[in-house]
Design a protein around this motif. Sequence first.
Motif, mmCIF file in Angstrom:
data_model
loop_
_atom_site.group_PDB
_atom_site.id
_atom_site.type_symbol
_atom_site.label_atom_id
_atom_site.label_comp_id
_atom_site.label_asym_id
_atom_site.label_seq_id
_atom_site.Cartn_x
_atom_site.Cartn_y
_atom_site.Cartn_z
ATOM 1 N N VAL A 1 0.870 -1.187 0.000
ATOM 2 C CA VAL A 1 0.000 0.000 0.000
ATOM 3 C C VAL A 1 0.898 1.225 0.000
ATOM 4 N N ASP B 1 0.987 5.596 -1.757
ATOM 5 C CA ASP B 1 0.591 6.653 -2.702
ATOM 6 C C ASP B 1 -0.852 6.515 -3.175
ATOM 7 N N ASN C 1 -2.872 3.913 -3.488
ATOM 8 C CA ASN C 1 -3.309 2.789 -4.321
ATOM 9 C C ASN C 1 -4.392 1.944 -3.664
ATOM 10 N N LEU D 1 -7.990 -1.812 -4.250
ATOM 11 C CA LEU D 1 -6.528 -1.796 -4.270
ATOM 12 C C LEU D 1 -6.032 -2.000 -5.696
ATOM 13 N N ARG D 2 -5.038 -1.207 -6.062
ATOM 14 C CA ARG D 2 -4.328 -1.420 -7.330
ATOM 15 C C ARG D 2 -2.999 -2.096 -7.027
ATOM 16 N N ILE E 1 0.647 -3.107 -7.004
ATOM 17 C CA ILE E 1 1.881 -2.397 -7.338
ATOM 18 C C ILE E 1 2.845 -3.342 -8.040
ATOM 19 N N GLN F 1 -0.445 -10.178 -5.278
ATOM 20 C CA GLN F 1 0.418 -9.450 -6.211
ATOM 21 C C GLN F 1 1.660 -10.309 -6.453
ATOM 22 N N LYS G 1 3.211 1.224 -13.448
ATOM 23 C CA LYS G 1 3.362 1.000 -12.004
ATOM 24 C C LYS G 1 2.380 -0.019 -11.432
ATOM 25 N N PHE G 2 1.238 -0.222 -12.113
ATOM 26 C CA PHE G 2 0.196 -1.050 -11.521
ATOM 27 C C PHE G 2 -0.195 -2.185 -12.470
ATOM 28 N N GLU H 1 -6.550 -3.866 -10.839
ATOM 29 C CA GLU H 1 -7.317 -3.124 -9.838
ATOM 30 C C GLU H 1 -8.403 -4.032 -9.290
#
Length: 618
Positions: free
Chosen positions: A131, A133, A135, A220-221, A223, A270, A302-303, A306
Amino acid sequence: MEEKKLDINSIIGFVLIFGILLFWFYQNQPTPEEIEAQKAKIEQEEVVKSPEEEIIAKPVLETQPIDLQDSTALVNYKSAVGEFGFSQVSEGTTKLENDVLFLEINNKGGQVIEARLKNFVTYDSVPIFLVKDGNAVFDLNFTTTNNRIINTKDLFFEPTMSQSGNEQILSLKAKVSSTQYLEYRYEMKPGDYLVGFTVRSQGLDGVFNENQPINLNWKLRGIRHNKSIQYGNRYTRLTYNHEGEKISKLSESGDDEENEIDVKWLSYRQHFFSTILTTNKHFETVDISSKNLVTEESHTAKFTKEFSTVAPLALEGGELSYAMNWYYGPTDIEVLKQYKDLGLVESIPYGWGIFGWINRYVFTPFYGFISSFLPFGIAIIVMTIIVRLLMSPVTYKSYLSQAKMKVLKPEITELTEKYKDNAMKKQQETMKLYNKAGVSPMSGCVPALLQLPIFYALFMFFPTSFALRQKSFLWAEDLSSYDTIAQLPFTIPFYGDHVSLFPILASIAIFFYMMMTTGQNMQTQPGMPNMKFIMYLSPLMMLFFFNNYASGLSLYYFISNLITIFIMLAIKRFILDEDKIHAQIQLNKTKPKKENKFQRKMREMMEQAEKQKQIGKK
């Protein structure tokens, strides 16, 4: 290098710019009245104190209970919280950390705004953040009895830190009054990735509109943590436990959404790291979705995906009470099996069915044992050798079948010439020959089918085994990712912008293996002209597909094919004697052969087809 000099045009340009700046400052200078007003404002805000004490003047808001059912008071409350602070609450954060995990929780919304794993870094040595910035968003959405909608992400919570033994406890309360509040409670233990999380209300039974749902919203996206974002995205997935012990997943490649019941936990995986939310009081229903954010390979994206969850929460006696857990940590069996009662180890992507069973209960513990006393790359080679030796009886059966077919080649060729104008008759006589000789053309396929579970289990093991993450071997920096011996200045479709050596070696090995197997079949089965094409296509497909895959998997296939080639050469030179096989086949022909039901049925069908063909000619 040529020395740079200012020419007359440059000098004129600098003079003009300087003149424009002077004119702009002259036109925008403050008037005497504005200067006096500014001085008066500064003097009004200054506070005279003793020299020993530093004073910073801040506006103070008188603390009063706010009625959330009063729409005017609610607007004032939000304004006050946002600008000045309420019940001594101001914008700020509170930190929780142990030796493995760092969390930063915002007073606004009471949610985690940073989750960092202390003992891990990305491929480019950046700390692992789950987690960061903005996201992630965690929010409770509810309606008051006068139909005002409240989002907890907009409320300010009052933080209180305490200690219970070796456990850190952070209580955050969004207060209506001293006896009316909504509380988020975080509990962190030393060395633990699992953080206790309780959501409860006190004295708000007259505030919640029980006719409207209280929705938990969690987004949540994912990372990026991998060198290849497409590769990492392949193993970034929403997994959940529902309807007892049922484990399901959303799509790994495209957008997907589901509505499920009786959900125990949700995992936003992730690749090698996961954010998991568990609850002791199962969510009765949830709406979950996954949106793919990766369309092509990129060095700057960056991601990955989602994820979103919406789950209605149930009230008990007009109050809210849910005991949950947040897991921020590695998708590692050695860590997740510590939470056996929660079943979090099921979130690891072992594969489905028998393949996942082999991966979880055979390869994972077996490789863990070998790598405990051998370097990780050597452990892969040792595991490969042992697997291939265990599979050598299957290899022997396969090669024996090929040898028998080779011995029968002259007779098959003879039948082909004899019945070249009658395909049905040729097939009948060929089947009779196989039956008399005790040879089955399918016997070479059965061993290959038996190896499929092993193939698929290993296909899932190497890219998802946390034990291989960032473990180097020879030129490969990370056995769980692709190796690179050359970086290309361009991108080749389906191949990538780099050259990996292990897939090249694996492709060469599989080419020679195909030469020994498929090449022989081409000689014994001349009616199959596409076999030569397959012999060249398979290594080429492996070269392209595995160029962006885990180097540990390519290393396994390279060693595996080498060992298989040596085993087949040993069988050919020292075990099988083609003259003895030929003699045995001739002996089998002289013996009466009893047909089984399948063979008899096939013969009768072919004879019937032949009769119908003859009748048709008449």
